[in-house]
Design a protein around this motif. Sequence first.
Motif, mmCIF file in Angstrom:
data_model
loop_
_atom_site.group_PDB
_atom_site.id
_atom_site.type_symbol
_atom_site.label_atom_id
_atom_site.label_comp_id
_atom_site.label_asym_id
_atom_site.label_seq_id
_atom_site.Cartn_x
_atom_site.Cartn_y
_atom_site.Cartn_z
ATOM 1 N N HIS A 1 10.825 12.275 0.346
ATOM 2 C CA HIS A 1 11.775 12.647 1.390
ATOM 3 C C HIS A 1 11.073 13.484 2.466
ATOM 4 O O HIS A 1 11.215 13.218 3.666
ATOM 5 N N ALA A 2 10.315 14.466 1.993
ATOM 6 C CA ALA A 2 9.637 15.363 2.936
ATOM 7 C C ALA A 2 8.598 14.602 3.766
ATOM 8 O O ALA A 2 8.502 14.777 4.986
ATOM 9 N N VAL A 3 7.855 13.733 3.105
ATOM 10 C CA VAL A 3 6.811 12.964 3.807
ATOM 11 C C VAL A 3 7.455 11.975 4.787
ATOM 12 O O VAL A 3 7.045 11.839 5.939
ATOM 13 N N ILE B 1 5.550 8.444 9.856
ATOM 14 C CA ILE B 1 5.445 7.793 8.546
ATOM 15 C C ILE B 1 6.708 6.989 8.253
ATOM 16 O O ILE B 1 6.636 5.815 7.905
ATOM 17 N N GLY B 2 7.886 7.596 8.432
ATOM 18 C CA GLY B 2 9.147 6.879 8.221
ATOM 19 C C GLY B 2 9.570 6.872 6.759
ATOM 20 O O GLY B 2 8.738 6.975 5.863
ATOM 21 N N GLN C 1 0.834 -1.210 0.000
ATOM 22 C CA GLN C 1 0.000 0.000 0.000
ATOM 23 C C GLN C 1 0.867 1.259 0.000
ATOM 24 O O GLN C 1 0.539 2.244 -0.639
ATOM 25 N N ARG C 2 1.985 1.204 0.698
ATOM 26 C CA ARG C 2 2.897 2.365 0.697
ATOM 27 C C ARG C 2 3.411 2.617 -0.719
ATOM 28 O O ARG C 2 3.507 3.768 -1.158
#
Length: 471
Positions: A249-251, A257-258, A225-226
Amino acid sequence: MVKICCIGAGYVGGPTMAVIALKCPLIEVAVVDISVSRITAWNSDQLPIYEPGLDDVVKSCRGKNLFFSTDVEKHVAEADIIFVSVNTPTKTRGLGAGKAADLTYWESAARMIADVSKSDKIVVEKSTVPVKTAEAIEKILTHNSKGIKYQILSNPEFLAEGTAIEDLFGPDRVLIGGRETPEGQKAIQMLKDVYAHWVPEERIICTNLWSAELSKLAANAFLAQRISSVNAMSALCEATGADVAEVSHAVGKDTRIGPKFLNASVGFGGSCFQKDILNLVYICECNGLPEVANYWKQVIKVNDYQKSRFVNRIVTSMFNTVSGKKIAIFGFAFKKDTGDTRETPAIDVCKGLLGDKARLSIYDPQVTEDQIQRDLSMNKFDWDHPVHLQPMSPSSVKQVRVEWDAYAAAKGAHGLCILTEWDEFKKLDYQKIYDKMMKPALVFDGRNVVKAEELREIGFIVYSIGRPLDP
Ligand SMILES: NC(=O)C1=CN([C@@H]2O[C@H](COP(=O)(O)OP(=O)(O)OC[C@H]3O[C@@H](n4cnc5c(N)ncnc54)[C@H](O)[C@@H]3O)[C@@H](O)[C@H]2O)C=CC1
Ligand SMILES: O=C(O)[C@H]1O[C@H](OP(=O)(O)OP(=O)(O)OC[C@H]2O[C@@H](n3ccc(=O)[nH]c3=O)[C@H](O)[C@@H]2O)[C@H](O)[C@@H](O)[C@@H]1O
């Protein structure tokens, strides 16, 4: 001496048992399979699967406390603990076709265990199975059990290919599910003692049977899902001028979230994500949960969309037709550091391009020509059966050539697609490749491995997933 037998000498059975043998010198481990060619390969210098670090592990214990054999019944009869790590493909016919897990191989293994056993056994589900499978297995084993006692445990495997040995040496967790009876708890403890030889106690999680079975399907569904989430974002990035690498990168910097598993790609492949989600969808439907089923189905739909979006991008960029054009394919395995091609996105991309009459020239450092030809002519889901039971490919695909060098594959090509993130593709001499290609020379990077700016300076037109389009 505790004796372990593992039925199924595949990508899971082989490496997991080799690591148990290495870490537990006082346990005798036999890995058995109905496929003679697989067992012959495990006993040779050319192991049947490519996995970094595996050769050394196998060589250091094979013939001492690790054995590979086709004498399935003998080793099953002698074992205290029997792991079952056989194929659990998607059903292609009958009830649940296209979704439900086909437990034919599991059932035949269970019946054989019941037939040959003369002493009490712990039977461990290592294959990924639908939740509640243990109940069915228990019925098969205990029916006509001649007084023999069986304990069923669920011990799903979380290794990823390409890093299997690393994952087995230092797993995030080992999960063991069993019955909540004193006998069930005793069996859990016995398996826990095996892993405790090298896995810290706090990483061994013990649960009831159904939680363990379902956790495996859930873990794969969450991981897939990721990827579908980031791939869905990649389409929006292309439409808006955002860069998916910067967005990921930002997320991913949010600790909730990792950063892992956020790499946009041409789509996820591999033997399990699609199969396990389809299986989960089927279980939800059977339990009267269509909304939950539809939620997970969407992960696969986005993955299919990503693959067809990639093909469409190639065709539209090449003036709406690839008919008769040569396209070089760099990478066919479903990810780097494996020769495994099961459900690789390369199959769908290549079939899409062949459908538009392209000529393909494929190079992968670990995949053989025979395997590529089989994959391109096999029906969906047929691959997940023991090798000797797979249908033979009727004929090879004529518009496909397989090369043993990236430069040879790219020579005279109109376009070049990167479908696996092999490290060597980052280090190629792209000037040399450009010089030998037809012009305009296009690169479609399905894994975002090349430096698009450098390639553009050479003269390539470059498409990278989820990145601003070439003006
Ligand atoms: N490949 C992977 O990375 C992972 C796979 N799994 C699960 O593990 C299970 C096995 O997967 P793989 O090892 O990849 O499959 P595989 O196809 O590499 O190996 C399965 C083996 O079982 C043998 N087999 C089938 N029926 C048999 C029988 N009745 N008696 C003896 N041998 C028999 C086959 O000949 C084959 O060699 C599947 O349920 C899969 O979903 C779980 C985690 C990771
Ligand atoms: O049950 C299984 O078979 C296994 O499935 C996956 O392992 P695997 O399929 O070997 O490899 P992954 O690293 O998960 O990659 C799967 C696919 O997703 C793709 N991927 C992965 C990560 C990412 O960020 N983006 C992405 O497109 C990979 O290229 C590959 O095609 C899981 O990671 C394992 O934990 C699990 O045990």
